[in-house]
Write an enzyme that holds these catalytic residues in place. Structure first.
Site, mmCIF file in Angstrom:
data_model
loop_
_atom_site.group_PDB
_atom_site.id
_atom_site.type_symbol
_atom_site.label_atom_id
_atom_site.label_comp_id
_atom_site.label_asym_id
_atom_site.label_seq_id
_atom_site.Cartn_x
_atom_site.Cartn_y
_atom_site.Cartn_z
ATOM 1 N N ALA A 137 -0.866 -0.884 11.124
ATOM 2 C CA ALA A 137 0.430 -0.889 11.266
ATOM 3 C C ALA A 137 0.755 0.927 11.363
ATOM 4 C CB ALA A 137 1.267 -1.303 9.786
ATOM 5 N N ARG A 141 8.258 0.804 -2.730
ATOM 6 C CA ARG A 141 8.983 1.910 -3.730
ATOM 7 C C ARG A 141 9.388 1.249 -5.068
ATOM 8 N NH1 ARG A 141 12.718 3.451 1.122
ATOM 9 N NH2 ARG A 141 12.172 1.168 1.820
ATOM 10 N N ARG A 169 -2.807 -5.566 8.243
ATOM 11 C CA ARG A 169 -1.698 -5.187 8.305
ATOM 12 C C ARG A 169 -0.886 -4.969 9.609
ATOM 13 N NH1 ARG A 169 2.447 -1.209 4.764
ATOM 14 N NH2 ARG A 169 3.509 -2.994 3.744
ATOM 15 N N PRO A 197 0.867 -1.230 0.070
ATOM 16 C CA PRO A 197 0.015 -0.214 0.082
ATOM 17 C C PRO A 197 1.088 1.296 -0.076
ATOM 18 C CG PRO A 197 0.007 -1.062 2.062
ATOM 19 C CD PRO A 197 0.693 -2.122 1.166
ATOM 20 N N TYR A 203 -0.809 4.224 13.512
ATOM 21 C CA TYR A 203 -2.273 4.846 13.146
ATOM 22 C C TYR A 203 -3.311 4.228 14.214
ATOM 23 C CZ TYR A 203 0.226 6.621 9.209
ATOM 24 O OH TYR A 203 1.321 7.415 8.334
#
Ligand SMILES: Cc1cc2nc3c(=O)[nH]c(=O)nc-3n(C[C@H](O)[C@H](O)[C@H](O)COP(=O)(O)O)c2cc1C
Length: 364
Positions: A174, A311, A224, A22, A177
């Site tokens: 994760a 990335r 996640r 994500p 948050y």
């Protein structure tokens, strides 16, 4: 077993084990939270990924973390996401929506009110709003009688995700948050049903899993986590206890997958893999992007079924094909990662113009 081999479980069938992690790109309309019209093309270009996990998508305006982040609440947002999922499916791909509530990692300048969190503990550091970095603010502690509403926001957004054609949802537990803020004791100072003991700190994330699974079916639900990850000022000294107990609770559900971010600080994957009999997607957080070699090692060591790459997917839309061919990898300038700019988004070409003939897997 390599990254280019298919992966099959009851819930997911993937042509390869290269997932797209994500990634928030900040291209959505900041006022409406509607994904940019180019977002369909952006994800369709990456449909060769075994699985795409969308950028984090807010489940309620209060959970929006920064400028240009899309939502999954309004009809207009759902319609725009439907165009995205259709474009991905047309190219033979699969896409989960990452459902996100930022908790304290937000700012009134981003979403119009004081951020909410398990406790009124301010995040150290600064946060990016409209076009600059500003000091963080102290979040407002969620009242116990409000928490069910936030759980419901996740369930409603999950239903919206399915309406929009997503193949499932990944709950963002994760990177500091809201879900992780309940798990970590430096951000959760509560003494009610949602804090005080490890079992109480697990309650909110588990209620979210339960409500979302009840809404759309557990086979479409993933989570996640990033145990021990200090990002966004999280301190989890007791992560082994917290996450082993979380996984023990989660074993009741046949989740589509568990997505674990391994960090140099915790090296949680080796500890948690034996505790998780289900499907596991791994991703590494370090200075350098997760590499093909690292991904292969994770699969070979049995630490992951699928590996997520972030990335590298920005500048290499056909990443699995490049891995299969041993082709050179393009580099994206850091400046294009985020922001309301259209360069650095859909303008990275595939290495092999006829990528589709590889059917996104080495075997074809
Ligand atoms: C531009 C950018 C945006 C990101 N946005 C998200 C996000 O929305 N949700 C999330 O869980 N992780 C997000 N991450 C973290 C990535 O999913 C991934 O964990 C990280 O980039 C490390 O993987 P890599 O080495 O393959 O890039 C983001 C990372 C980058 C670089």
């Amino acid at each position: 077993m390599t990254l280019l081999e298919p992966f099959h479980s009851t819930a997911i069938q993937l042509p390869n084990r290269v997932a797209m992690a994500p990634m928030t790109r900040g291209r959505a309309d900041d006022k409406t939270g509607v994904p940019h019209p180019l977002t369909a093309e952006y994800y369709a270009q990456r449909a060769c990924a075994g699985l795409i996990v969308s950028e984090g998508v807010w489940v309620t305006q209060t959970g929006k973390s920064g400028p240009g982040i899309p939502g999954l609440v309004t009809e207009q947002q759902v319609a725009a996401w439907r165009a995205v999922t259709e474009a991905v499916h047309e190219k033979g791909g699969r896409i989960f929506a990452q459902l996100w509530h930022a908790g304290r990692v937000s700012h009134p300048d981003v979403m119009g009110r004081t951020p909410v969190a398990p406790s009124a503990v301010r995040q150290a550091g600064r946060i990016f709003v409209a076009d600059s970095w500003v000091d963080t603010v102290e979040p407002r502690e969620l009242r116990e009688d409000e928490i069910g509403g936030v759980v419901q926001d996740f369930a409603t957004a999950a239903r919206r995700a399915v309406e929009a054609g997503f193949d499932g949802v990944e709950l963002h537990g994760a990177n500091g948050y809201l879900l992780q803020e309940f798990l970590a004791d430096n951000t959760n100072r509560r003494q009610d049903r949602y804090g005080g003991s490890v079992a109480a700190r697990l309650r909110f994330p588990l209620e979210v899993v339960e409500a979302v699974a009840a809404q759309i079916g557990v086979a479409k639900v993933a989570l996640r986590i990033s145990p021990g990850n200090p990002e966004n000022d999280i301190v989890e000294d007791d992560w082994k206890e917290v996450y082993s107990r979380l996984l023990a609770e989660l074993r009741r559900y046949e989740l589509a997958y568990l997505h674990v971010i391994d960090t140099p600080e915790a090296e949680a994957l080796a500890y948690l893999r034996p505790l998780w009999p289900g499907v596991l997607i791994a991703n590494l957080r370090s200075e350098e992007p997760t590499s093909q070699r690292e991904g292969e090692s994770l699969i070979e060591a049995g630490l992951a079924d699928v590996v997520a790459f972030g990335r590298l997917f920005i500048a290499n839309p056909d990443l699995p094909v490049r891995f299969a061919l041993g082709a050179p990898l393009a580099q994206a300038d850091h400046d294009v990662y985020y922001g309301a700019r259209l360069d650095g988004y859909t303008d990275f070409p595939a290495f092999e113009p006829d990528s589709a003939k590889f059917a996104c897997s080495a075997r074809s």
